[in-house]
Design a protein around this motif. Structure first.
Motif, mmCIF file in Angstrom:
data_model
loop_
_atom_site.group_PDB
_atom_site.id
_atom_site.type_symbol
_atom_site.label_atom_id
_atom_site.label_comp_id
_atom_site.label_asym_id
_atom_site.label_seq_id
_atom_site.Cartn_x
_atom_site.Cartn_y
_atom_site.Cartn_z
ATOM 1 N N CYS A 153 0.844 -1.209 0.000
ATOM 2 C CA CYS A 153 0.000 0.000 0.000
ATOM 3 C C CYS A 153 0.872 1.248 0.000
ATOM 4 N N LEU A 154 2.024 1.185 0.712
ATOM 5 C CA LEU A 154 2.931 2.357 0.778
ATOM 6 C C LEU A 154 3.464 2.718 -0.605
ATOM 7 N N HIS A 155 3.718 1.688 -1.438
ATOM 8 C CA HIS A 155 4.288 1.936 -2.783
ATOM 9 C C HIS A 155 3.410 2.901 -3.574
ATOM 10 N N GLN A 156 2.094 2.911 -3.251
ATOM 11 C CA GLN A 156 1.186 3.812 -3.996
ATOM 12 C C GLN A 156 1.097 5.197 -3.326
ATOM 13 N N ARG A 157 1.856 5.377 -2.227
ATOM 14 C CA ARG A 157 1.766 6.637 -1.459
ATOM 15 C C ARG A 157 3.174 7.180 -1.210
ATOM 16 N N PRO A 158 3.805 7.763 -2.221
ATOM 17 C CA PRO A 158 5.213 8.192 -2.127
ATOM 18 C C PRO A 158 5.473 9.242 -1.040
ATOM 19 N N GLY A 159 4.424 9.871 -0.550
ATOM 20 C CA GLY A 159 4.630 10.897 0.492
ATOM 21 C C GLY A 159 4.877 10.299 1.862
ATOM 22 N N MET A 160 4.623 8.970 1.988
ATOM 23 C CA MET A 160 4.807 8.300 3.283
ATOM 24 C C MET A 160 5.995 7.353 3.182
ATOM 25 N N GLN A 161 6.903 7.401 4.166
ATOM 26 C CA GLN A 161 8.037 6.483 4.110
ATOM 27 C C GLN A 161 8.327 5.889 5.486
ATOM 28 N N VAL A 162 8.768 4.599 5.467
ATOM 29 C CA VAL A 162 9.213 3.943 6.700
ATOM 30 C C VAL A 162 10.667 4.339 6.934
ATOM 31 N N ILE A 163 10.932 5.018 8.065
ATOM 32 C CA ILE A 163 12.320 5.445 8.350
ATOM 33 C C ILE A 163 13.031 4.465 9.287
ATOM 34 N N ALA A 164 12.261 3.579 9.931
ATOM 35 C CA ALA A 164 12.905 2.563 10.806
ATOM 36 C C ALA A 164 11.912 1.451 11.086
ATOM 37 N N ARG A 165 12.428 0.222 11.205
ATOM 38 C CA ARG A 165 11.590 -0.906 11.621
ATOM 39 C C ARG A 165 12.434 -1.806 12.514
ATOM 40 N N GLN A 166 11.790 -2.430 13.507
ATOM 41 C CA GLN A 166 12.538 -3.296 14.423
ATOM 42 C C GLN A 166 11.576 -4.340 15.002
ATOM 43 N N TYR A 167 12.101 -5.554 15.287
ATOM 44 C CA TYR A 167 11.244 -6.594 15.848
ATOM 45 C C TYR A 167 10.975 -6.343 17.329
ATOM 46 N N GLY A 168 9.739 -6.610 17.753
ATOM 47 C CA GLY A 168 9.396 -6.489 19.176
ATOM 48 C C GLY A 168 8.729 -7.753 19.698
ATOM 49 N N ASP A 169 8.678 -8.791 18.856
ATOM 50 C CA ASP A 169 8.164 -10.125 19.259
ATOM 51 C C ASP A 169 6.732 -10.112 19.767
ATOM 52 N N PHE A 170 5.964 -9.094 19.433
ATOM 53 C CA PHE A 170 4.553 -8.965 19.848
ATOM 54 C C PHE A 170 4.422 -8.748 21.361
ATOM 55 N N ILE A 171 5.534 -8.386 22.011
ATOM 56 C CA ILE A 171 5.544 -8.263 23.476
ATOM 57 C C ILE A 171 5.556 -6.791 23.883
ATOM 58 N N ARG A 172 4.684 -6.420 24.820
ATOM 59 C CA ARG A 172 4.525 -5.017 25.236
ATOM 60 C C ARG A 172 5.844 -4.402 25.682
ATOM 61 N N ALA A 173 6.586 -5.075 26.565
ATOM 62 C CA ALA A 173 7.830 -4.496 27.108
ATOM 63 C C ALA A 173 8.844 -4.246 25.993
ATOM 64 N N ARG A 174 8.895 -5.153 25.007
ATOM 65 C CA ARG A 174 9.844 -4.976 23.898
ATOM 66 C C ARG A 174 9.396 -3.791 23.019
ATOM 67 N N GLY A 175 8.064 -3.657 22.891
ATOM 68 C CA GLY A 175 7.576 -2.524 22.107
ATOM 69 C C GLY A 175 8.022 -1.210 22.720
ATOM 70 N N LYS A 176 7.981 -1.135 24.052
ATOM 71 C CA LYS A 176 8.413 0.079 24.744
ATOM 72 C C LYS A 176 9.900 0.330 24.543
ATOM 73 N N THR A 185 16.734 8.193 18.410
ATOM 74 C CA THR A 185 17.383 8.363 17.104
ATOM 75 C C THR A 185 16.689 9.416 16.245
ATOM 76 N N TYR A 186 15.357 9.406 16.216
ATOM 77 C CA TYR A 186 14.617 10.244 15.258
ATOM 78 C C TYR A 186 13.786 11.351 15.915
ATOM 79 N N GLY A 187 13.473 11.194 17.224
ATOM 80 C CA GLY A 187 12.742 12.225 17.952
ATOM 81 C C GLY A 187 11.504 12.729 17.220
ATOM 82 N N SER A 188 11.417 14.033 17.085
ATOM 83 C CA SER A 188 10.185 14.637 16.543
ATOM 84 C C SER A 188 10.079 14.475 15.023
ATOM 85 N N GLN A 189 11.100 13.818 14.401
ATOM 86 C CA GLN A 189 10.957 13.511 12.954
ATOM 87 C C GLN A 189 9.887 12.441 12.743
ATOM 88 N N ILE A 190 9.571 11.690 13.806
ATOM 89 C CA ILE A 190 8.595 10.605 13.681
ATOM 90 C C ILE A 190 7.183 11.186 13.651
#
Ligand code: GZL
Length: 291
Positions: A153-176, A185-190
């Motif tokens: 879906c992103l490929h059709q929306r060039p104005g939106m880009q993923v600047i970072a991705r990371q695994y969190g294993d579906f676990i709340r603490a890892r997500g935090k 790393t990115y602060g208010s750029q996100i």
């Protein structure tokens, strides 16, 4: 008859509210129907699930079910199940094996869930912005397919880009934890977060607030599952949308198991029907939620 059925189920673990609801649905349905259920918790380790499946073969159960923690590495043990003449049901997560190695898959269309998340994100960002992604377990079907759907879906929306991705294993603490590193790393750029499940989104919300930004306002958030905590976060204005992924698969699982035990035909993919929930309906939906 259900009362004559003996079913072995190799569950992934207890990593999220979704999984807890999924386990409860399977166990409660077995009790209601009078099925003898041999339930094993794999603690998110494939080798545990493989051992448990071999134990079910040795016990000569009528049907075996499994929610594969990752997509690959199942050919040998699934071939043993087939050689034993025991029907095999894949529940919730798919496995990367040939169709002759399992009798049915009962679960969601994760690619569609990823596409729906991206469409919601595009509406929230008006098609423009930097997105960080919290992914689930590396190599798992929901992680692989939700990413595929989101990216398509992103490929059709060039104005939106993923600047970072990371695994969190579906676990709340890892997500935090991971969200903290994204913010450092990115602060208010996100501009937005796509979390592949609500538990990681709820952990990320804590990190965003501790950083001093407003989740759901400064950083838009879309996640998946539609567990009760997501509705509470939407009510508080901290989460913008959640894509439903239905864990209440117990009834479909045992209905399919009985048909297979009786030698009756079954659909190869029993797909779950799911919706999308946003802040505007969270108050009316919350009392209806069963998980
Ligand atoms: C999806 C399921 C995923 C959920 C997570 O069907 O496999 O695993 O999205 C769970 O919450 O941990």
């Amino acid at each position: 008859m259900y009362q004559d059925l003996v079913v072995g189920f190799a569950q992934i673990g207890a990593e999220s509210e979704w999984r807890t609801a999924n386990t409860r649905s399977i166990q409660d349905t077995a009790i209601r129907l009078g099925v003898e259920l041999k339930f094993a918790d794999g603690q998110q380790q494939q080798e545990n699930q493989i051992k448990q499946i071999r134990s079910f073969i040795a016990q000569r159960v009528d049907v075996i079910g499994v929610s594969p923690v990752v997509e690959t590495g199942w050919d040998a043990v699934f071939s043993e199940v087939k050689q034993a003449g025991i029907p095999l049901i894949l529940l919730d997560r798919h496995a990367d094996v040939s169709d002759d190695l399992f009798s049915a898959f009962i679960g969601s269309d994760f690619v569609l869930e990823g596409q729906r998340a991206c469409v919601e994100m595009a509406k929230l960002l008006d098609g423009q912005g930097n997105i960080v992604v919290l992914e689930g377990t590396a190599g798992s079907a929901p992680t692989v397919d939700r990413r595929a759907g989101f990216e398509s879906c992103l490929h059709q929306r060039p104005g939106m880009q993923v600047i970072a991705r990371q695994y969190g294993d579906f676990i709340r603490a890892r997500g935090k934890e991971v969200m903290k590193t994204f913010l450092q790393t990115y602060g208010s750029q996100i501009d937005a977060l796509f979390a592949q499940n609500d538990d990681m989104a709820l952990g990320a919300i804590e990190a965003i607030e501790e950083y001093g930004l407003r989740p759901g306002v400064d950083i838009k958030i879309v996640s998946v599952d539609a567990v009760r905590g997501a509705f509470e976060a939407m009510l508080a204005g901290k989460l913008n949308a959640t894509i439903e992924c239905n864990p209440l698969l117990g009834p479909q699982f045992f209905e399919t198991a009985l048909k297979l035990a009786n030698g009756d035909p079954v659909q190869k993919w029993v797909k779950s029907d799911e919706g999308i929930f946003r802040q505007d309906t969270a108050a009316q939906e919350l009392p209806k939620r069963k998980y």
